[in-house]
Design an enzyme around this catalytic site. Structure first.
Site, PDB file in Angstrom:
ATOM      1  N   CYS A   2       0.472   6.848  -6.758  1.00  0.00           N
ATOM      2  CA  CYS A   2       1.537   6.053  -6.684  1.00  0.00           C
ATOM      3  C   CYS A   2       1.794   5.706  -8.232  1.00  0.00           C
ATOM      4  O   CYS A   2       1.070   4.875  -8.898  1.00  0.00           O
ATOM      5  CB  CYS A   2       1.378   4.857  -5.844  1.00  0.00           C
ATOM      6  SG  CYS A   2       2.841   3.934  -5.777  1.00  0.00           S
ATOM      7  N   GLU A 106       7.460   9.844  -5.126  1.00  0.00           N
ATOM      8  CA  GLU A 106       6.799  10.760  -5.549  1.00  0.00           C
ATOM      9  C   GLU A 106       7.260  12.223  -5.745  1.00  0.00           C
ATOM     10  O   GLU A 106       8.638  12.310  -5.186  1.00  0.00           O
ATOM     11  CB  GLU A 106       5.603  11.030  -4.215  1.00  0.00           C
ATOM     12  CG  GLU A 106       4.338  11.804  -4.496  1.00  0.00           C
ATOM     13  CD  GLU A 106       3.682  11.102  -5.867  1.00  0.00           C
ATOM     14  OE1 GLU A 106       3.778  11.943  -6.857  1.00  0.00           O
ATOM     15  OE2 GLU A 106       2.915  10.276  -5.410  1.00  0.00           O
TER      16      GLU A 106
END
Length: 225
Positions: A2, A106
């Site tokens: 992340c 992402e």
């Protein structure tokens, strides 16, 4: 992993969500659409008596580090190795935090490019990453408090996009994660699992989010890609 996320709510919404007293909260907060490593991020900790809303720098610097340089390499901590890695072992046992968010980004690899996705809860509500924090004291006595976001294996939604995902705690598990009296790391480890895929959604967004200089509502707008 992340490496970018958003928190577009107001300070009042944060305080209500985490039941924080005004005297124990950051004095201000503005919506953020493209939060990046090394920035100060809103976090929730327990000081032994109360829940507090403050800011930590994203990128963990262990208390024993010689300098701050390693922080930029420690934005994420793998859930599988928390009990073994020196940088995470003590924070896992004693210094856990919540990192509020309402979406994270992402990038999915494609033939000649990468497509960014914003991943949110289907409900559209705010959620909490499981995090760790620590405080590093410089030779001159100044203190720097930093954090890292814990990651786990991907669920079925995330697997086609990336091989890791951040740990999102269920609301009913948040207080257990923060509880300083909870010293059984094995029970805490059980919380570090992929969030249910059916409760999440992934929407393609503009490559505008690729640059940390861009922090505007356009970063979270669903694209046609």
């Amino acid at each position: 992993m992340c490496g970018r996320y958003s928190l577009t709510v107001t300070l009042e919404e944060l305080m209500l969500r985490y039941q924080i007293d005004a005297a124990l909260a950051v004095p201000y907060h503005h919506p953020q659409y493209n939060i990046a490593p090394t920035q100060l991020v809103v976090s929730v900790i327990h000081d032994g008596q109360n829940f507090r809303l403050g800011e930590l720098r994203w990128g963990l610097v262990p208390s024993w580090a010689k300098d701050e340089s390693m922080g930029s390499r420690m934005i994420n901590a793998r859930s599988e190795t928390l009990k073994d890695k020196p940088a995470y072992k003590i924070p896992f046992a004693r210094k856990r935090c919540l990192i509020p968010a309402d979406g994270f980004y992402e990038w999915q690899k494609r033939e000649n490019s990468k497509q960014p996705y914003r991943i949110t809860l289907r409900s559209g509500s705010m959620f909490s990453f499981a995090g760790l924090y620590d405080t590093w004291i410089a030779p001159d006595g100044s203190k720097t408090s930093t954090c890292t976001i814990i990651t786990t294996t991907p669920n079925s939604l995330m697997a086609p996009i990336h091989n890791r995902m951040p740990v999102i705690l269920k609301p009913e598990d948040e207080m257990k994660w923060l509880n300083r009296q909870e010293i059984t790391t094995s029970s805490l480890q059980q919380l570090l699992v992929p969030y249910p895929a059916e409760a999440m959604q992934a929407d393609p967004v503009s490559t505008e989010v690729n640059s940390v200089r861009n922090d505007s509502p356009s970063c979270i707008v669903k694209s046609s890609s």
